[in-house]
Write a protein that holds these residues in place. Structure first.
Motif, PDB file in Angstrom:
ATOM      1  N   VAL A 175       0.870  -1.173   0.000  1.00 33.67           N
ATOM      2  CA  VAL A 175       0.000   0.000   0.000  1.00 33.67           C
ATOM      3  C   VAL A 175       0.909   1.225   0.000  1.00 33.67           C
ATOM      4  O   VAL A 175       1.698   1.440   0.924  1.00 33.67           O
ATOM      5  N   PHE A 176       0.817   1.998  -1.082  1.00 28.70           N
ATOM      6  CA  PHE A 176       1.602   3.218  -1.230  1.00 28.70           C
ATOM      7  C   PHE A 176       0.811   4.415  -0.699  1.00 28.70           C
ATOM      8  O   PHE A 176      -0.396   4.525  -0.932  1.00 28.70           O
ATOM      9  N   VAL A 177       1.498   5.332  -0.023  1.00 29.77           N
ATOM     10  CA  VAL A 177       0.862   6.560   0.481  1.00 29.77           C
ATOM     11  C   VAL A 177       1.656   7.752  -0.040  1.00 29.77           C
ATOM     12  O   VAL A 177       2.837   7.930   0.299  1.00 29.77           O
TER      13      VAL A 177
ATOM     14  N   ASP B 128      -6.796  -9.387   4.551  1.00 29.91           N
ATOM     15  CA  ASP B 128      -5.859  -9.747   5.612  1.00 29.91           C
ATOM     16  C   ASP B 128      -4.520 -10.210   5.053  1.00 29.91           C
ATOM     17  O   ASP B 128      -3.693 -10.786   5.761  1.00 29.91           O
ATOM     18  N   GLU B 129      -4.285  -9.949   3.757  1.00 28.19           N
ATOM     19  CA  GLU B 129      -3.019 -10.325   3.130  1.00 28.19           C
ATOM     20  C   GLU B 129      -1.875  -9.541   3.775  1.00 28.19           C
ATOM     21  O   GLU B 129      -1.997  -8.338   4.020  1.00 28.19           O
ATOM     22  N   PRO B 130      -0.761 -10.184   4.078  1.00 26.75           N
ATOM     23  CA  PRO B 130       0.382  -9.460   4.641  1.00 26.75           C
ATOM     24  C   PRO B 130       0.749  -8.261   3.771  1.00 26.75           C
ATOM     25  O   PRO B 130       0.799  -8.364   2.544  1.00 26.75           O
ATOM     26  N   THR B 131       1.013  -7.127   4.418  1.00 27.03           N
ATOM     27  CA  THR B 131       1.127  -5.854   3.699  1.00 27.03           C
ATOM     28  C   THR B 131       2.372  -5.082   4.119  1.00 27.03           C
ATOM     29  O   THR B 131       2.716  -5.022   5.304  1.00 27.03           O
ATOM     30  N   VAL B 132       3.022  -4.488   3.123  1.00 22.85           N
ATOM     31  CA  VAL B 132       4.083  -3.512   3.358  1.00 22.85           C
ATOM     32  C   VAL B 132       3.521  -2.139   3.011  1.00 22.85           C
ATOM     33  O   VAL B 132       2.962  -1.952   1.921  1.00 22.85           O
ATOM     34  N   VAL B 133       3.637  -1.187   3.918  1.00 25.80           N
ATOM     35  CA  VAL B 133       3.179   0.183   3.669  1.00 25.80           C
ATOM     36  C   VAL B 133       4.394   1.029   3.308  1.00 25.80           C
ATOM     37  O   VAL B 133       5.379   1.066   4.057  1.00 25.80           O
ATOM     38  N   VAL B 134       4.325   1.690   2.145  1.00 27.63           N
ATOM     39  CA  VAL B 134       5.418   2.545   1.680  1.00 27.63           C
ATOM     40  C   VAL B 134       4.902   3.976   1.628  1.00 27.63           C
ATOM     41  O   VAL B 134       3.994   4.291   0.850  1.00 27.63           O
ATOM     42  N   ALA B 135       5.462   4.838   2.465  1.00 32.90           N
ATOM     43  CA  ALA B 135       4.962   6.209   2.592  1.00 32.90           C
ATOM     44  C   ALA B 135       6.020   7.206   2.168  1.00 32.90           C
ATOM     45  O   ALA B 135       7.209   7.052   2.478  1.00 32.90           O
TER      46      ALA B 135
ATOM     47  N   LEU C 209       6.933  -1.231   7.498  1.00 30.36           N
ATOM     48  CA  LEU C 209       6.724   0.154   7.087  1.00 30.36           C
ATOM     49  C   LEU C 209       7.998   0.648   6.410  1.00 30.36           C
ATOM     50  O   LEU C 209       9.108   0.412   6.900  1.00 30.36           O
ATOM     51  N   VAL C 210       7.824   1.341   5.290  1.00 29.76           N
ATOM     52  CA  VAL C 210       8.949   1.945   4.587  1.00 29.76           C
ATOM     53  C   VAL C 210       8.662   3.437   4.443  1.00 29.76           C
ATOM     54  O   VAL C 210       7.635   3.823   3.870  1.00 29.76           O
ATOM     55  N   TYR C 211       9.539   4.251   4.980  1.00 27.62           N
ATOM     56  CA  TYR C 211       9.397   5.705   4.895  1.00 27.62           C
ATOM     57  C   TYR C 211      10.421   6.222   3.891  1.00 27.62           C
ATOM     58  O   TYR C 211      11.626   6.008   4.069  1.00 27.62           O
TER      59      TYR C 211
END
Length: 232
Positions: free
Chosen positions: A4-6, A69-76, A97-99
């Protein structure tokens, strides 16, 4: 695994900003989504003094995270770190989490916590209109000096006014305290000061430095995708 990209401040069309990195991730078999941020006028209410702010942005990202509920990496990216820090808190599916050249706040901190006394010249603030934005004439040299001309042109067309209140609204939670976190320092960034990025990176579990400007997912998308895929 999914990503999930933010996206950051003062832009619209989040999926476009990440499209090159998303395409490279698909080569790794990793899908992604990039939710819209209402405070940038990407919803049914315009940005402004009574427009959507940080709570609405957080809700939009949490909704994307709750889609499965799929494992997720958040890239912000940039301001997106403010949003993601609260939105990802307590979400069991979030594994990392990736900042990227991003703010990495503690609870109670906001964009204004990290702002300079004198506003940077590349931003335009309109207190009466309740918005702020990037100055188009300074966009290329500040935020995209290492991007191809076509990308610079298409990016500049997606600048947007954002609700000014987001600069003062504090986050209520900091997911990075509980989730493994990687910070990407963009060593050639002319927007988010590199010294500030290195300070934020000390809060993360791991720091990676890239020879890139403010948008490495546009100038070095494969490098960003390879880094993220390695976490999936």
């Amino acid at each position: 695994m999914r990503v999930v990209f933010v996206h950051g401040a003062c832009v619209r069309d989040g999926s476009w900003w990440w499209h090159l990195a998303a395409a490279a991730l698909r080569e790794h078999g990793v899908g992604s989504v990039a939710p819209a941020l209402p405070s940038c006028g990407e919803g049914d209410r315009p940005a402004g003094p009574h427009g959507p702010g940080l709570p609405e942005d957080v809700a939009a990202v949490r909704a994307a995270l709750a889609e499965g509920d799929e494992p997720t990496v958040v890239v912000a990216h940039s301001y997106g770190g403010i949003v993601a820090s609260e939105a990802a808190a307590g979400v069991e599916a979030v594994r990392h989490l990736v900042y990227v050249s991003s703010y990495l706040p503690e609870p109670g901190e906001s964009l204004s916590t990290f702002g300079a006394e004198v506003p940077p010249p590349f931003l335009d603030f309109d207190p009466d209109g309740g918005t702020f934005g990037a100055r188009p004439e300074l966009f290329a040299e500040t935020f995209a000096q290492d991007c191809p001309p076509r990308i610079v042109r298409d990016a500049a067309a997606r600048l947007a006014r954002q609700t000014l209140a987001v600069t003062r609204q504090p986050v209520g939670a900091a997911a990075w305290h509980d989730v493994p976190t990687t910070y990407v320092v963009c060593a050639e960034d002319r927007g988010t000061p590199v010294a500030a990025q290195r300070g934020f990176s000390l809060r993360a579990d791991r720091a990676v430095e890239m020879a890139a400007g403010h948008h490495p997912f546009l100038s070095r998308p494969r490098a960003v995708a390879d880094l993220v895929a390695g976490l999936c």
